[in-house]
Design an enzyme around this catalytic site. Structure first.
Site, PDB file in Angstrom:
ATOM      1  N   GLY A   1       0.837  -1.183   0.000  1.00  0.00           N
ATOM      2  CA  GLY A   1       0.000   0.000   0.000  1.00  0.00           C
ATOM      3  C   GLY A   1       0.873   1.234   0.000  1.00  0.00           C
ATOM      4  O   GLY A   1       2.014   1.204   0.480  1.00  0.00           O
TER       5      GLY A   1
ATOM      6  N   CYS B   1       6.084   0.176   7.616  1.00  0.00           N
ATOM      7  CA  CYS B   1       5.669   1.302   6.774  1.00  0.00           C
ATOM      8  C   CYS B   1       6.832   1.679   5.866  1.00  0.00           C
ATOM      9  O   CYS B   1       7.980   1.746   6.322  1.00  0.00           O
ATOM     10  CB  CYS B   1       5.279   2.482   7.666  1.00  0.00           C
ATOM     11  SG  CYS B   1       4.771   3.954   6.748  1.00  0.00           S
ATOM     12  N   LEU B   2       6.533   1.938   4.607  1.00  0.00           N
ATOM     13  CA  LEU B   2       7.574   2.319   3.658  1.00  0.00           C
ATOM     14  C   LEU B   2       8.234   3.637   4.056  1.00  0.00           C
ATOM     15  O   LEU B   2       9.388   3.877   3.712  1.00  0.00           O
ATOM     16  CB  LEU B   2       6.991   2.432   2.242  1.00  0.00           C
ATOM     17  CG  LEU B   2       6.435   1.130   1.651  1.00  0.00           C
ATOM     18  CD1 LEU B   2       5.803   1.383   0.292  1.00  0.00           C
ATOM     19  CD2 LEU B   2       7.501   0.058   1.566  1.00  0.00           C
TER      20      LEU B   2
ATOM     21  N   HIS C   1      -2.618   7.413   6.840  1.00  0.00           N
ATOM     22  CA  HIS C   1      -1.664   8.340   6.207  1.00  0.00           C
ATOM     23  C   HIS C   1      -2.387   9.584   5.694  1.00  0.00           C
ATOM     24  O   HIS C   1      -1.854  10.687   5.788  1.00  0.00           O
ATOM     25  CB  HIS C   1      -0.947   7.670   5.034  1.00  0.00           C
ATOM     26  CG  HIS C   1       0.286   6.925   5.408  1.00  0.00           C
ATOM     27  ND1 HIS C   1       1.388   7.512   5.987  1.00  0.00           N
ATOM     28  CD2 HIS C   1       0.607   5.608   5.276  1.00  0.00           C
ATOM     29  CE1 HIS C   1       2.321   6.606   6.198  1.00  0.00           C
ATOM     30  NE2 HIS C   1       1.877   5.437   5.777  1.00  0.00           N
TER      31      HIS C   1
ATOM     32  N   GLN D   1       3.120   9.881   1.033  1.00  0.00           N
ATOM     33  CA  GLN D   1       4.386   9.157   1.111  1.00  0.00           C
ATOM     34  C   GLN D   1       5.301   9.438  -0.082  1.00  0.00           C
ATOM     35  O   GLN D   1       6.472   9.076  -0.057  1.00  0.00           O
ATOM     36  CB  GLN D   1       4.139   7.658   1.237  1.00  0.00           C
ATOM     37  CG  GLN D   1       3.508   7.274   2.563  1.00  0.00           C
ATOM     38  CD  GLN D   1       3.323   5.783   2.652  1.00  0.00           C
ATOM     39  OE1 GLN D   1       2.325   5.244   2.204  1.00  0.00           O
ATOM     40  NE2 GLN D   1       4.304   5.111   3.244  1.00  0.00           N
TER      41      GLN D   1
ATOM     42  N   HIS E   1      -4.219   1.375   7.313  1.00  0.00           N
ATOM     43  CA  HIS E   1      -2.878   1.975   7.341  1.00  0.00           C
ATOM     44  C   HIS E   1      -2.794   3.146   6.362  1.00  0.00           C
ATOM     45  O   HIS E   1      -2.330   4.232   6.720  1.00  0.00           O
ATOM     46  CB  HIS E   1      -1.855   0.890   6.992  1.00  0.00           C
ATOM     47  CG  HIS E   1      -0.438   1.351   7.043  1.00  0.00           C
ATOM     48  ND1 HIS E   1       0.417   1.024   8.073  1.00  0.00           N
ATOM     49  CD2 HIS E   1       0.293   2.107   6.186  1.00  0.00           C
ATOM     50  CE1 HIS E   1       1.610   1.563   7.849  1.00  0.00           C
ATOM     51  NE2 HIS E   1       1.559   2.219   6.704  1.00  0.00           N
ATOM     52  N   GLU E   2      -3.268   2.928   5.124  1.00  0.00           N
ATOM     53  CA  GLU E   2      -3.172   3.979   4.106  1.00  0.00           C
ATOM     54  C   GLU E   2      -4.121   5.144   4.404  1.00  0.00           C
ATOM     55  O   GLU E   2      -3.768   6.308   4.200  1.00  0.00           O
ATOM     56  CB  GLU E   2      -3.418   3.417   2.705  1.00  0.00           C
ATOM     57  CG  GLU E   2      -2.450   2.321   2.278  1.00  0.00           C
ATOM     58  CD  GLU E   2      -0.981   2.594   2.576  1.00  0.00           C
ATOM     59  OE1 GLU E   2      -0.546   3.760   2.487  1.00  0.00           O
ATOM     60  OE2 GLU E   2      -0.265   1.647   2.924  1.00  0.00           O
TER      61      GLU E   2
END
Length: 194
Positions: A70, A117-118, A163, A75, A159-160
């Site tokens: 995701g 998380c990226l 963000h 991000q 999660h997304e």
């Protein structure tokens, strides 16, 4: 959201499956924890055009390049309410989900799983998320839809969407774990490695 899958449970992937390298679009660098764009609510999208569709392609390419499941627009430095999800990490083109202006309209159950998380590379922690969620969103053309996610897909949606509200998974960790990660990141930043 970073991919954490290490098992092939329920997987039917074969050698002929398209690889992530086949993704079209420009690969953007992933913004790391500490950048203010990650901690502010993103703007609602009102313009649905070719530029938005190109950004969606870029986001999938960037997510696959980072081995994620995701990715939210903040991000990659874009403070807009757009996220892409693919829990197959590019192995099934039909699993690609575009979420424009998403909102969770129903959640049930509770699952505690390890999450990464990226934007916080190299760090993971256990987070409690709903087992099932229903999301209302628009696609890249502006058409509204609802989608239900279970387990990893539900976790990725949560999660997304977090963000897009300026919330990182670190917020969901215990204070002790969160402080430990923040101290390690501060040290990495001091050493020029973040």
């Amino acid at each position: 959201m970073a991919d954490k899958s290490t098992s092939s449970k329920g997987s039917t992937v074969t050698a002929e499956t398209p690889t992530v390298a086949a993704a079209k679009g420009k690969i953007h660098p992933i913004v790391k924890y500490g950048d203010p764009v990650l901690e502010k609510p993103a703007a609602t999208i009102t313009k649905f055009d070719a530029e938005l569709e190109m950004l969606v392609d870029d986001m999938f390419a960037s997510m696959y390049a980072a081995n994620g499941v995701g990715l939210a627009a903040p991000q990659i430095g874009k403070s807009i309410r757009l996220a892409v999800v693919d829990v197959t990490v590019g192995k099934n083109p039909e699993a690609k989900i575009v979420l424009v202006n998403p909102e969770i309209i129903h959640a049930e159950g509770e699952v505690r799983e390890e999450e990464g998380c990226l934007s916080v590379p190299g760090f993971r922690g256990y987070v409690v998320r709903p087992q099932f969620v229903t999301v209302r969103a628009q696609n890249a053309k502006g058409e509204s839809f609802e989608i239900r996610g279970e387990n990893l897909l539900a976790r990725a949606f949560c999660h997304e969407i977090d963000h897009l509200h300026g919330i990182l998974f670190l917020t969901h960790l215990s204070i002790l774990k969160r402080d430990l990660i923040k101290r390690k990141i501060k040290k990495l930043r001091k050493e020029g490695e973040w």
